[in-house]
Design a protein around this motif. Structure first.
Motif, short mmCIF file in Angstrom:
data_model
loop_
_atom_site.label_atom_id
_atom_site.label_comp_id
_atom_site.label_asym_id
_atom_site.label_seq_id
_atom_site.Cartn_x
_atom_site.Cartn_y
_atom_site.Cartn_z
N THR A 254 30.60 -35.60 -46.63
CA THR A 254 30.40 -36.75 -47.51
C THR A 254 29.01 -36.75 -48.11
O THR A 254 28.83 -37.03 -49.30
N ASP A 255 28.01 -36.43 -47.29
CA ASP A 255 26.62 -36.39 -47.75
C ASP A 255 25.90 -35.26 -47.01
O ASP A 255 25.49 -35.44 -45.86
N PRO A 256 25.75 -34.10 -47.66
CA PRO A 256 25.10 -32.96 -47.00
C PRO A 256 23.67 -33.27 -46.55
O PRO A 256 23.15 -32.57 -45.67
N GLY A 257 23.06 -34.29 -47.11
CA GLY A 257 21.70 -34.64 -46.73
C GLY A 257 21.62 -35.71 -45.66
O GLY A 257 20.52 -36.16 -45.33
N PHE A 258 22.76 -36.11 -45.08
CA PHE A 258 22.74 -37.18 -44.07
C PHE A 258 21.93 -36.74 -42.86
O PHE A 258 22.13 -35.66 -42.32
N ARG A 259 21.03 -37.61 -42.42
CA ARG A 259 20.17 -37.28 -41.29
C ARG A 259 20.22 -38.32 -40.18
O ARG A 259 19.42 -38.28 -39.25
N GLY A 260 21.14 -39.26 -40.24
CA GLY A 260 21.24 -40.28 -39.20
C GLY A 260 22.09 -39.83 -38.04
O GLY A 260 22.47 -38.65 -37.92
N ARG A 261 22.41 -40.76 -37.16
CA ARG A 261 23.28 -40.48 -36.03
C ARG A 261 24.73 -40.56 -36.49
O ARG A 261 25.08 -41.42 -37.27
N TYR A 262 25.55 -39.67 -35.99
CA TYR A 262 26.97 -39.61 -36.38
C TYR A 262 27.76 -40.57 -35.50
O TYR A 262 28.03 -40.28 -34.33
N THR A 263 28.12 -41.72 -36.06
CA THR A 263 28.71 -42.78 -35.26
C THR A 263 30.20 -42.97 -35.57
O THR A 263 30.69 -42.62 -36.64
N VAL A 264 30.90 -43.54 -34.59
CA VAL A 264 32.27 -44.03 -34.78
C VAL A 264 32.20 -45.55 -34.85
O VAL A 264 31.27 -46.14 -34.30
N PRO A 265 33.14 -46.18 -35.55
CA PRO A 265 34.31 -45.61 -36.21
C PRO A 265 33.97 -45.04 -37.59
O PRO A 265 32.94 -45.38 -38.17
N VAL A 266 34.89 -44.23 -38.10
CA VAL A 266 34.81 -43.71 -39.46
C VAL A 266 36.19 -43.86 -40.10
O VAL A 266 37.19 -43.46 -39.51
N LEU A 267 36.22 -44.44 -41.30
CA LEU A 267 37.45 -44.47 -42.09
C LEU A 267 37.32 -43.38 -43.15
O LEU A 267 36.42 -43.39 -43.97
N TRP A 268 38.24 -42.42 -43.08
CA TRP A 268 38.17 -41.20 -43.87
C TRP A 268 39.24 -41.20 -44.95
O TRP A 268 40.38 -41.61 -44.71
N ASP A 269 38.89 -40.74 -46.14
CA ASP A 269 39.82 -40.61 -47.26
C ASP A 269 40.32 -39.17 -47.28
O ASP A 269 39.57 -38.24 -47.58
N ARG A 270 41.61 -38.98 -47.00
CA ARG A 270 42.16 -37.63 -46.91
C ARG A 270 42.38 -37.00 -48.29
O ARG A 270 42.57 -35.78 -48.37
N VAL A 271 42.34 -37.79 -49.35
CA VAL A 271 42.50 -37.26 -50.70
C VAL A 271 41.14 -36.81 -51.25
O VAL A 271 40.98 -35.68 -51.71
#
Length: 305
Positions: free
Chosen positions: A104-121
């Motif tokens: 989603t964002d190659p530059g993301f530098r935060g903590r990878y948290t749940v939950p995540v709502l993902w768009d499969r399209v």
């Protein structure tokens, strides 16, 4: 605490802001399409747990898929791996939740948290805020016949209660557990038990926090209470009292747990293995305690000693 160095300020834990806040079904956001969106959760995490309960209570299981992360998180973040419980990601084949963040964002530098709502399209994260996701499930996905977890006539009071719960109780246990100074710890614990006392007073007057009907604020409290005696009381040093010692809170937890679709979302194996196995600074041995005995079922529904 070394696990969250960017979220520690003068001995206090300050949770990072959610990075992705798109809204399905609103102007500028993607459309509501059955089967298009996928929910990434951990059964151990109270924030993700709330979205899972809302999904269940609103009858969205067939329209929004889920992937469940392995409960033990290391420096690479939440993982989907073979083995205990077979926590594979059937939607995108991710091995780590970080892959969704970086796609989603190659530059993301935060903590990878749940939950995540993902768009499969679009192959991107729509939202990683549990507050947004719960309300989105109600406003964008639920049928008109579904229960209303955000009743309009209670909106102002519900917002106040939810905010108070977050500050004192939901995040309060983490502020206590991750504190690195005595003052920060004691402040967090005092705030936590003041918050719990306030909720107990409310529950002495009514079945749920805002009256006789369950709302989303109740789930915020439930997701902390269900973990309290098993994890927060000992592991996070929130040990002034247990939930079992407070009749209004225990009664409330026992009322929510058997609601259709709730009990299935509670997994004490994941909860205890995550906290005791992941936070090695707090529990260096990684030993997972056997107890305490479950108290969340109504009297008479479980076995004896």
């Amino acid at each position: 605490m070394a696990e969250f160095p960017d979220e520690m300020k003068e001995g206090q834990f300050e949770r990072q802001e959610d990075a992705f806040r798109m809204w399905v079904g609103k102007a500028g956001g993607p459309p509501v399409v059955d089967g298009r969106y996928h929910l990434y959760v951990s059964l151990a995490c109270p924030w993700a747990h709330r979205t899972l309960i809302v999904r269940s209570l609103l009858g969205l299981e067939s329209s929004i898929g889920i992937s469940i992360a392995d409960p033990v998180r290391d420096e690479r973040g939440w993982a989907f791996r073979e083995g205990h419980g077979h926590h594979r990601d059937e939607a995108e084949g991710f091995h780590f939740l970080s892959e969704a963040y970086l796609a989603t964002d190659p530059g993301f530098r935060g903590r990878y948290t749940v939950p995540v709502l993902w768009d499969r399209v679009e192959k991107r994260i729509v939202n990683n805020s549990e507050d947004d996701i719960c309300r989105m499930f109600q406003e964008s996905f639920a049928s008109p016949a579904a229960r209303d977890l955000f009743p309009l006539h209670l909106a102002e009071e519900q917002a106040e209660v939810s905010d108070y719960l977050y500050q004192t109780v939901n995040n309060g246990v983490y502020r206590a557990g991750f504190a690195t100074t005595q003052n920060a710890y004691e402040e967090a614990v005092r705030d936590l038990f003041l918050g719990l006392d306030e909720m107990a007073v409310r529950l002495e007057r009514s079945t749920f926090l805002l009256g006789e009907h369950l709302v989303e604020s109740d789930l915020r409290l439930f997701c902390t209470l269900i973990r309290f005696d098993s994890v927060y009381h000992g592991h996070f040093k929130c040990n002034l009292r247990r939930v079992v010692d407070c009749p209004p809170l225990l009664r409330f937890m026992r009322d929510v747990y058997p609601l259709p679709g709730v009990a299935e979302t509670v997994n004490f194996d994941h909860i205890k293995r995550h906290y005791y196995g992941t936070h090695r600074e707090l529990n260096p041995s990684g030993i997972v305690p056997l107890g305490p005995a479950a108290v969340f079922e109504k009297p008479g529904t479980g076995g004896g000693c």
